[in-house]
Design a protein around this motif. Structure first.
Motif, PDB file in Angstrom:
ATOM      1  N   LEU A  16       0.817  -1.209   0.000  1.00 59.59           N
ATOM      2  CA  LEU A  16       0.000   0.000   0.000  1.00 59.59           C
ATOM      3  C   LEU A  16       0.853   1.263   0.000  1.00 59.59           C
ATOM      4  O   LEU A  16       0.429   2.312  -0.515  1.00 59.59           O
ATOM      5  CB  LEU A  16      -0.947  -0.004   1.206  1.00 59.59           C
ATOM      6  CG  LEU A  16      -2.023  -1.090   1.192  1.00 59.59           C
ATOM      7  CD1 LEU A  16      -2.871  -1.021   2.448  1.00 59.59           C
ATOM      8  CD2 LEU A  16      -2.903  -0.985  -0.043  1.00 59.59           C
ATOM      9  N   LYS A  17       2.051   1.161   0.557  1.00 61.74           N
ATOM     10  CA  LYS A  17       2.958   2.313   0.540  1.00 61.74           C
ATOM     11  C   LYS A  17       3.273   2.735  -0.888  1.00 61.74           C
ATOM     12  O   LYS A  17       3.444   3.925  -1.179  1.00 61.74           O
ATOM     13  CB  LYS A  17       4.241   1.966   1.292  1.00 61.74           C
ATOM     14  CG  LYS A  17       5.200   3.143   1.465  1.00 61.74           C
ATOM     15  CD  LYS A  17       6.403   2.741   2.298  1.00 61.74           C
ATOM     16  CE  LYS A  17       7.349   3.923   2.490  1.00 61.74           C
ATOM     17  NZ  LYS A  17       8.540   3.538   3.302  1.00 61.74           N
ATOM     18  N   SER A  20       0.816   5.188  -2.078  1.00 60.98           N
ATOM     19  CA  SER A  20       0.687   6.368  -1.206  1.00 60.98           C
ATOM     20  C   SER A  20      -0.394   6.195  -0.151  1.00 60.98           C
ATOM     21  O   SER A  20      -1.060   7.158   0.246  1.00 60.98           O
ATOM     22  CB  SER A  20       0.410   7.624  -2.039  1.00 60.98           C
ATOM     23  OG  SER A  20       1.462   7.848  -2.961  1.00 60.98           O
ATOM     24  N   ILE A  21      -0.589   4.956   0.295  1.00 62.91           N
ATOM     25  CA  ILE A  21      -1.532   4.664   1.367  1.00 62.91           C
ATOM     26  C   ILE A  21      -0.749   4.187   2.585  1.00 62.91           C
ATOM     27  O   ILE A  21      -0.017   3.197   2.522  1.00 62.91           O
ATOM     28  CB  ILE A  21      -2.549   3.581   0.948  1.00 62.91           C
ATOM     29  CG1 ILE A  21      -3.384   4.067  -0.249  1.00 62.91           C
ATOM     30  CG2 ILE A  21      -3.461   3.214   2.123  1.00 62.91           C
ATOM     31  CD1 ILE A  21      -4.293   3.004  -0.822  1.00 62.91           C
ATOM     32  N   GLU A  22      -0.881   4.894   3.685  1.00 61.03           N
ATOM     33  CA  GLU A  22      -0.157   4.534   4.909  1.00 61.03           C
ATOM     34  C   GLU A  22      -1.000   3.565   5.728  1.00 61.03           C
ATOM     35  O   GLU A  22      -2.170   3.843   6.032  1.00 61.03           O
ATOM     36  CB  GLU A  22       0.139   5.789   5.727  1.00 61.03           C
ATOM     37  CG  GLU A  22       0.934   5.512   6.994  1.00 61.03           C
ATOM     38  CD  GLU A  22       1.224   6.763   7.791  1.00 61.03           C
ATOM     39  OE1 GLU A  22       1.709   6.639   8.921  1.00 61.03           O
ATOM     40  OE2 GLU A  22       0.943   7.877   7.277  1.00 61.03           O
ATOM     41  N   LEU A  23      -0.410   2.435   6.076  1.00 60.04           N
ATOM     42  CA  LEU A  23      -1.131   1.395   6.805  1.00 60.04           C
ATOM     43  C   LEU A  23      -0.590   1.262   8.222  1.00 60.04           C
ATOM     44  O   LEU A  23       0.616   1.126   8.438  1.00 60.04           O
ATOM     45  CB  LEU A  23      -0.999   0.046   6.091  1.00 60.04           C
ATOM     46  CG  LEU A  23      -1.722  -1.138   6.751  1.00 60.04           C
ATOM     47  CD1 LEU A  23      -3.227  -0.976   6.614  1.00 60.04           C
ATOM     48  CD2 LEU A  23      -1.271  -2.456   6.151  1.00 60.04           C
ATOM     49  N   HIS A  24      -1.498   1.292   9.186  1.00 58.21           N
ATOM     50  CA  HIS A  24      -1.173   1.014  10.585  1.00 58.21           C
ATOM     51  C   HIS A  24      -1.837  -0.310  10.929  1.00 58.21           C
ATOM     52  O   HIS A  24      -3.063  -0.429  10.816  1.00 58.21           O
ATOM     53  CB  HIS A  24      -1.695   2.120  11.496  1.00 58.21           C
ATOM     54  CG  HIS A  24      -1.500   1.847  12.953  1.00 58.21           C
ATOM     55  ND1 HIS A  24      -2.314   2.379  13.935  1.00 58.21           N
ATOM     56  CD2 HIS A  24      -0.580   1.088  13.595  1.00 58.21           C
ATOM     57  CE1 HIS A  24      -1.912   1.968  15.117  1.00 58.21           C
ATOM     58  NE2 HIS A  24      -0.862   1.167  14.946  1.00 58.21           N
ATOM     59  N   ALA A  25      -1.052  -1.306  11.296  1.00 55.45           N
ATOM     60  CA  ALA A  25      -1.587  -2.648  11.541  1.00 55.45           C
ATOM     61  C   ALA A  25      -1.558  -3.008  13.014  1.00 55.45           C
ATOM     62  O   ALA A  25      -0.575  -2.745  13.720  1.00 55.45           O
ATOM     63  CB  ALA A  25      -0.805  -3.684  10.739  1.00 55.45           C
ATOM     64  N   VAL A  26      -2.652  -3.602  13.492  1.00 57.52           N
ATOM     65  CA  VAL A  26      -2.718  -4.214  14.815  1.00 57.52           C
ATOM     66  C   VAL A  26      -3.296  -5.613  14.631  1.00 57.52           C
ATOM     67  O   VAL A  26      -3.833  -5.937  13.571  1.00 57.52           O
ATOM     68  CB  VAL A  26      -3.580  -3.384  15.790  1.00 57.52           C
ATOM     69  CG1 VAL A  26      -2.944  -2.030  16.049  1.00 57.52           C
ATOM     70  CG2 VAL A  26      -4.993  -3.207  15.259  1.00 57.52           C
TER      71      VAL A  26
END
Length: 251
Positions: A16-17, A20-26
Motif C-alpha cells: 500500500l505504501k 501512497s496509502i499509509e497502513l497502521h496494523a494491529v
C-alpha cells in the motif's frame, strides 16, 4: 488494518505504501479498539477471523457505538465464501468486503473508491467561495428532493449526503450509492441486478446484498423521524423510491 496474520499485515504495509496509502496494523480486537480511540483513520481493513471477537462482531460494535470513530469506513477481509457471511458483513455496517486471497490492486481500487466518496464533502467544503455565485445555490447539490405525506427526503450527490427532514443520515458509501441510484429514476421499479451495477459497478457482490442495504437505509430513514416508507418493495420485481418529486436536477 486489524488482522492477526502478522506476515500479511507487513506485506500489505509495503504494498500500500507504493500507492501512497499509509497502513497502521494491529493484530487483535483489543488493539484495534485502542488504536481507534487514539487515532483518526480514514478507513479500517477488518479481518473476519480474529481471536476473542470475530470481525463481524467488531464491525457491529464500531458502527453502532457512540464513539467518535463509529462512522469510519470499513472493508471486511474474509476467507469465507458463504453468501450468508458476506451479507452479514453488510448488515453489520461494512462499506465493502474483499475475499482472501485477493489481488493487491483490487484492494487498492476498493480503498480508493470509498475514500473518494467519503472525502467528497471535505473537498467540496475546501473549494473557495466565489462572490458572484448566486445565493439561490443552496440546493445546487441536491439531485433529488422527494416529498411523501409531509416528510422530505433529499439526496445530495456533490456531498454524498442523504437528509431526512433536514437531518443528515450517516450512510455508508454503498448505502448512498443505492439510494442515489433509486433517486435517479424515482417511481421506477429497479430490480436487484440493476441496482448491483449501480451500487458497486461489479458483479462481485450478490443480489441478496441489496436487501441488506435496503433494510439499513429504511432503518436510518425511520430513525431520523420519517413517518412513511420512501422505499417500496415490489415482490418479485425489485425496489422503487416513491413520493412526489419536488426537485430533480443534475448536481
Amino acid at each position: 488494518m486489524i488482522d492477526d496474520d502478522v506476515e500479511l499485515a507487513e506485506l500489505m504495509r509495503d504494498v500500500l505504501k507504493n500507492y501512497s496509502i499509509e497502513l497502521h496494523a494491529v493484530h487483535s480486537p483489543g488493539e484495534g479498539f485502542a488504536a481507534l480511540e487514539a487515532n483518526k483513520y480514514d478507513l479500517v481493513l477488518l479481518d473476519v477471523m480474529l481471536p476473542e471477537v470475530n470481525g463481524l462482531q467488531m464491525c457491529s460494535k464500531i458502527r453502532y457505538s457512540n464513539a467518535p470513530y463509529k462512522d469510519v469506513s470499513i472493508i471486511i477481509l474474509t476467507a469465507r465464501t458463504e453468501l450468508t457471511d458476506m451479507v452479514v458483513g453488510l448488515e453489520t455496517g461494512a462499506d465493502d468486503y474483499v475475499k482472501k486471497p485477493f489481488e493487491p490492486r483490487e484492494l487498492v481500487a476498493r480503498i480508493n473508491a470509498i475514500l473518494r466518496r467519503t472525502r467528497a464533502p471535505e473537498l467540496a467544503a475546501a473549494q473557495p467561495q466565489v462572490d458572484e455565485a448566486p445565493i439561490a445555490s443552496a440546493k445546487s447539490g441536491v439531485c433529488c428532493e422527494i416529498v411523501l405525506e409531509g416528510d422530505v427526503l433529499q439526496i445530495e450527490t456533490e456531498r454524498a449526503q442523504v437528509r431526512m427532514n433536514g437531518q443528515k443520515l450517516e450512510t455508508t458509501s454503498m448505502e448512498f450509492e443505492l439510494i442515489a441510484a433509486l433517486a435517479q429514476r424515482p417511481g421506477e421499479i429497479l430490480n436487484r441486478d440493476d441496482l448491483l451495477g449501480e451500487v458497486h459497478g461489479t458483479n462481485v457482490i450478490y443480489t441478496r446484498s441489496i436487501d441488506a442495504l435496503i433494510y439499513r437505509l429504511r432503518t436510518k430513514i425511520k430513525e431520523a423521524g420519517a413517518e412513511v416508507d420512501f422505499i417500496r418493495t415490489v415482490r418479485g420485481r425489485g425496489y422503487s423510491l416513491v413520493g412526489q418529486v419536488r426537485q430533480s436536477i443534475s448536481a
